[in-house]
Design a protein around this motif. Structure first.
Motif, PDB file in Angstrom:
ATOM      1  N   UNK A  50       0.689  -1.119  -0.033  1.00 30.94           N
ATOM      2  CA  UNK A  50       0.042   0.482   0.356  1.00 30.94           C
ATOM      3  C   UNK A  50       0.955   0.985  -0.172  1.00 30.94           C
ATOM      4  N   UNK A  51       0.463   2.277  -0.470  1.00 29.54           N
ATOM      5  CA  UNK A  51       1.059   3.353  -0.259  1.00 29.54           C
ATOM      6  C   UNK A  51       1.142   4.180   0.969  1.00 29.54           C
ATOM      7  N   UNK A  52       2.126   4.519   1.729  1.00 33.50           N
ATOM      8  CA  UNK A  52       2.129   4.758   2.801  1.00 33.50           C
ATOM      9  C   UNK A  52       1.676   6.501   2.847  1.00 33.50           C
ATOM     10  N   UNK A  84      -8.229  -5.070  -0.080  1.00 27.97           N
ATOM     11  CA  UNK A  84      -9.082  -4.455  -0.560  1.00 27.97           C
ATOM     12  C   UNK A  84      -9.575  -5.615  -1.424  1.00 27.97           C
ATOM     13  N   UNK A  85     -11.344  -5.353  -2.134  1.00 32.89           N
ATOM     14  CA  UNK A  85     -11.793  -6.274  -2.483  1.00 32.89           C
ATOM     15  C   UNK A  85     -11.543  -6.541  -4.287  1.00 32.89           C
ATOM     16  N   UNK A  91      -4.156   1.346  -2.832  1.00 35.77           N
ATOM     17  CA  UNK A  91      -3.682   0.301  -3.280  1.00 35.77           C
ATOM     18  C   UNK A  91      -3.312   0.431  -4.870  1.00 35.77           C
ATOM     19  N   UNK A  92      -3.744   1.537  -5.410  1.00 38.36           N
ATOM     20  CA  UNK A  92      -3.608   1.358  -7.149  1.00 38.36           C
ATOM     21  C   UNK A  92      -2.818   2.772  -7.489  1.00 38.36           C
ATOM     22  N   UNK A  96      -1.240  -5.344 -11.245  1.00 40.38           N
ATOM     23  CA  UNK A  96      -2.455  -5.014  -9.104  1.00 40.38           C
ATOM     24  C   UNK A  96      -3.079  -5.634  -9.142  1.00 40.38           C
ATOM     25  N   UNK A  97      -4.247  -5.141 -10.269  1.00 35.49           N
ATOM     26  CA  UNK A  97      -5.724  -5.661 -10.046  1.00 35.49           C
ATOM     27  C   UNK A  97      -5.395  -7.164 -10.716  1.00 35.49           C
ATOM     28  N   UNK A  98      -4.689  -7.906 -11.336  1.00 36.53           N
ATOM     29  CA  UNK A  98      -4.330  -8.730 -12.368  1.00 36.53           C
ATOM     30  C   UNK A  98      -4.040  -9.728 -11.002  1.00 36.53           C
ATOM     31  N   UNK A  99      -3.561  -9.714  -9.854  1.00 37.70           N
ATOM     32  CA  UNK A  99      -2.732 -10.084  -9.266  1.00 37.70           C
ATOM     33  C   UNK A  99      -3.272 -10.158  -7.873  1.00 37.70           C
ATOM     34  N   UNK A 100      -4.035  -9.266  -7.927  1.00 38.63           N
ATOM     35  CA  UNK A 100      -5.251  -8.926  -6.672  1.00 38.63           C
ATOM     36  C   UNK A 100      -6.259  -9.192  -6.990  1.00 38.63           C
ATOM     37  N   UNK A 101      -6.905 -10.231  -7.540  1.00 43.22           N
ATOM     38  CA  UNK A 101      -8.456 -10.226  -7.928  1.00 43.22           C
ATOM     39  C   UNK A 101      -9.373 -10.676  -6.897  1.00 43.22           C
TER      40      UNK A 101
END
Length: 793
Positions: free
Chosen positions: A501-503, A530-531, A701-702, A741-746
């Protein structure tokens, strides 16, 4: 604390058969699980039993226990070794009893000044009122006792010793026994209505006051020795609550009354290994031709498709949700299939609610009280006690339905704030279960959350869970801050938020996050999850010929202009008005963009019963009209506004056609639309730019999104201008990072990671089936002997 006074007497027609006046640590909070559950149920369910807690803790230190749903609420509280007396419901002083004690107390400063001359006397840092507690090593205390007692007498105070090293300076004629006797006199109740219970020498005064009592098993030897010759005191074998139950039977206090509650679980276990509990069904229900029909959800985004996808590979379980029982469709069907082909092992469990209950529970109370508060619009919140009672009733039904579905040791996965009060009731019904809660909305800081009148009850229920998940670390820490402000809390584990995550890079960033707490002897796991989105579903939609045709048509309609897309629900938290104003400013500031860009706003309306959104919809429609009236040309309308839900297939086509996705909520728990856009663009090989509010949870996250502050009008306009002018190479690089990011954390990984965290959290628990008060953590400093004057009791 309010200074409102309460004067209390007991009417003859409400005359109690038994008043249980009990010490806490080692007594009412102790004993084996079965004994505690039996005693608590007896006190809760018997109409003629009253409960008084009598403790050495200060009132401030007792209040957190009132949040524990496993504990019966006391009718009376005697704290500070008898110096504080309050009504257990209102927490207001009982008068004139409290005033009489106050009049005998010279004040904390006078006592502290008088005790300062004695060597080795250390003030204990525990919450307290009308008393000063000290610790002193026995060797230093013994030669000074006469001097301490003389100084106390000069102030008109008494000294209470414990374990030869602890002492309390108290108002004269004040201890547990004297205050309880004064309470009995004020209530005009005979002593034989009372049963007192304790386990340390601190409790001796209750027995000496003549009350019938019990020294529970494993009591301090000095207390047993001091009460050995008292005929009205039982020395029980069982510790804690078990000893109290022994005394009730020994003294035959409920003679001729109903028997004590039988041990054993209150609900029969079901067969589901995983029970999903959400406020909505995984399908939509509608009446067509007088017949109930079920169809797929039409919402363009949201959590239901994500949760359903978790069952897409044959995972078995139950989905508990409400359904309206209007009595006009014949018998109510409680169990239905969801989709025999896609989810063959998933059963929907329908909790019957009347339309009135649904309107009050969800469409009015949840949205008018909790929703604005959670999103930091606390001034919009409307709290009504009558709605809260309905909320409790509905949550109880959800808990009972989940308890009936779950197999022994099953995992119950609860979702979102509508079901805050389910965990507490579910833990009472099925202590064997693994209870997990995921909070889909934003969770605010303590100064916002604490405006809720029932915040302690809500926290007590949530802390009955084994694991609580949020989208991002900031929401976890906000929850921890709320808990720490409400009850003694021990942080057991923390972890770094980077690199996941961003800090410091956005408004909701954070560097470290709490992952484990100990509260009231129980350990609770916490995490940020995060969903994710369902890439497989989006791929299948993009492969449909009808979607491809619609996409090409949309591109032809917009081309050669750039398409800026906005998709959101109708809600003041989404920043739609602010967005329209920013677009208006951009067209004014950069006239060369007129005719070159089109903003498509898809605003999904709220249910008709949610009248709080009617004014907002009117304001948005008026803003769109003004903007189009000011800037439109014969061949160009700057804003296309759709106040209706679109099928997901059309939404995906818009994602694929968009050059800029403009998501600017003022506050949002996550925002799945952002992820769906990134997934669609990544699958299509596009280079659309995501402009995202830094107050959306997804911002943490993004990495690669162009972040904007929707509360800053200039920044909101500038970010859109930057996105429209962005070089394709930069846009492509940003999207590549986002898609990774979206692909890995689906969504599949989200579900697996969450349940793995639940299993790991439960594995940390020393005991899986005991109530949360099993081994209440002392608030007083660590000590080698129990029963000290400064102890929790």
């Amino acid at each position: 604390m309010s200074t409102q006074k309460t004067t209390l007497t007991v009417e003859r027609d409400d005359f109690p058969r038994l008043i249980l006046a009990t010490d806490l640590d080692g007594t009412f909070l102790a004993g084996d699980s079965e004994a505690r559950q039996r005693l608590y149920r007896l006190v809760d369910e018997h109409p003629q039993i009253r409960l008084a807690w009598i403790t050495g803790r200060g009132l401030e230190a007792v209040i957190p226990l009132l949040s524990d749903p496993a504990l019966p609420r006391p009718d009376y509280l005697i704290c500070d070794v008898g110096a504080t007396v309050v009504d257990g419901r209102s927490l207001q002083p009982l008068q004139p009893l409290q005033s009489a004690i106050d009049a005998r107390w010279p004040g904390e400063r006078a006592v502290a000044d008088a005790m300062r001359e004695f060597d080795g006397l250390q003030r204990q840092d525990v919450p307290q009122e009308r008393r000063c507690s000290y610790f002193c090593e026995p060797a230093a205390l013994a030669p000074q006792r006469a001097g301490i007692e003389r100084a106390a007498r000069e102030l008109g105070c008494s000294v209470l010793y414990s374990a030869d090293r602890y002492l309390d300076i108290l108002p004269p004629r004040t201890d547990k026994g004297r205050t309880l006797a004064a309470l009995a006199a004020q209530l005009r109740l005979p002593h034989d209505c009372f049963l007192v219970a304790g386990d340390t020498l601190n409790d001796l005064s209750m027995y000496e006051a003549g009350f019938r009592g019990v020294c529970v098993g494993e009591s301090e030897p000095a207390l047993l020795a001091a009460t050995r010759t008292l005929d009205h005191v039982l020395h029980a074998e069982a510790p804690g609550c078990g000893g109290i139950l022994e005394a009730i039977e020994h003294f035959d206090l409920l003679a001729g009354d109903t028997s004590l509650p039988a041990p054993g679980p209150a609900a029969r276990p079901g067969e589901a290994g995983l029970v999903m509990v959400y406020h909505r069904l995984p399908y939509e229900e509608a009446i067509e031709g007088g017949v109930m029909v079920r169809r797929r959800p039409r919402s363009p985004n949201g959590i239901i498709p994500s949760l359903l996808s978790f069952f897409g590979k044959g995972q078995s379980g139950s989905w508990v949700a409400w359904s309206i029982d209007d009595g006009e469709q014949g018998g109510f069907e409680t169990h239905t299939a969801v989709d025999a082909e896609q989810y063959p092992q998933l059963t929907a469990v329908r909790v019957p609610l009347s339309k009135f209950e649904v309107d009050a529970f969800y469409k009015r109370f949840s949205k008018e009280a909790f929703w604005p508060m959670l999103h930091t619009f606390w001034e919009r919140a409307r709290f009504r006690e009558e709605d809260w009672k309905i909320f409790l009733r509905v949550n109880r039904r959800f808990a009972e339905a989940a308890a009936a579905e779950a197999a022994p040791g099953a995992t119950v996965w609860l979702h979102d704030y509508n079901l805050w009060m389910v965990p507490g009731r579910l833990r009472e019904l099925r202590p064997d279960l693994k209870i997990a809660f995921f909070h889909h909305t934003y969770f605010p800081s303590a100064d916002i959350f604490n405006v809720v009148p029932w915040r302690r009850e809500i926290l007590g229920s949530l802390l009955s869970c084994d694991y609580i998940g949020f989208h991002i670390p900031r929401q976890v820490e906000n929850f921890v801050d709320v808990v720490r402000g409400a009850m003694p809390t021990e942080v057991l584990a923390r972890e770094s938020c980077a690199p996941r995550f961003l800090t410091y890079g956005c408004a909701v960033g954070l560097d470290t996050m709490t992952t484990r707490l100990r509260i009231h002897g129980r350990e609770i796991g916490l995490g940020a999850h995060p969903v994710g989105t369902d890439l497989g579903r989006i791929r299948s939609v993009l492969a449909q010929p009808g979607v491809r045709t619609g996409l090409e048509k949309l591109r032809r309609e917009i081309s050669p202009r750039k398409l800026v897309l906005s998709i959101e629900r109708l809600d003041y938290t989404k920043g739609t008005l602010e967005k329209l104003e920013a677009f208006d400013r951009l067209l004014e500031a950069q006239p060369q963009l007129q005719g070159k860009v089109t903003l498509v706003v898809i605003c999904v309306p709220a249910a008709k019963e949610m009248t709080i959104y009617l004014q907002l919809q009117t304001q948005i429609e008026q803003a769109v009209g003004r903007l189009n009236g000011r800037h439109s040309r014969l061949d160009w309308t700057p804003v296309r506004f759709f106040a209706r839900p679109l099928p997901f297939e059309e939404v995906v086509a818009h994602y694929a056609a968009a050059d800029v996705m403009w998501i600017t909520p003022l506050r949002d728990g996550l925002n799945l639309v952002a992820k769906e856009f990134v997934a669609t663009q990544g699958i299509e090989g596009g280079h659309g730019v995501l402009v995202l509010s830094e107050f959306a949870g997804a911002a943490a996250e993004l990495k690669g999104a162009l972040l904007t502050n929707p509360h800053d009008p200039a920044d909101l306009t500038a970010a859109l201008a930057q996105a429209l002018a962005m070089h394709p190479d930069e846009a492509e690089g940003r999207l590549r990072q986002l898609y990774g990011i979206v692909e890995e954390h689906d969504v599949d990984r989200w579900g697996r990671d969450f349940l793995a965290a639940v299993a790991g959290s439960v594995g940390h628990q020393k005991t899986h089936t005991t109530p949360s008060v099993a081994n209440a953590t002392p608030i007083a400093p660590t000590r080698s002997a129990r029963g000290s004057a400064g102890s929790t009791d």
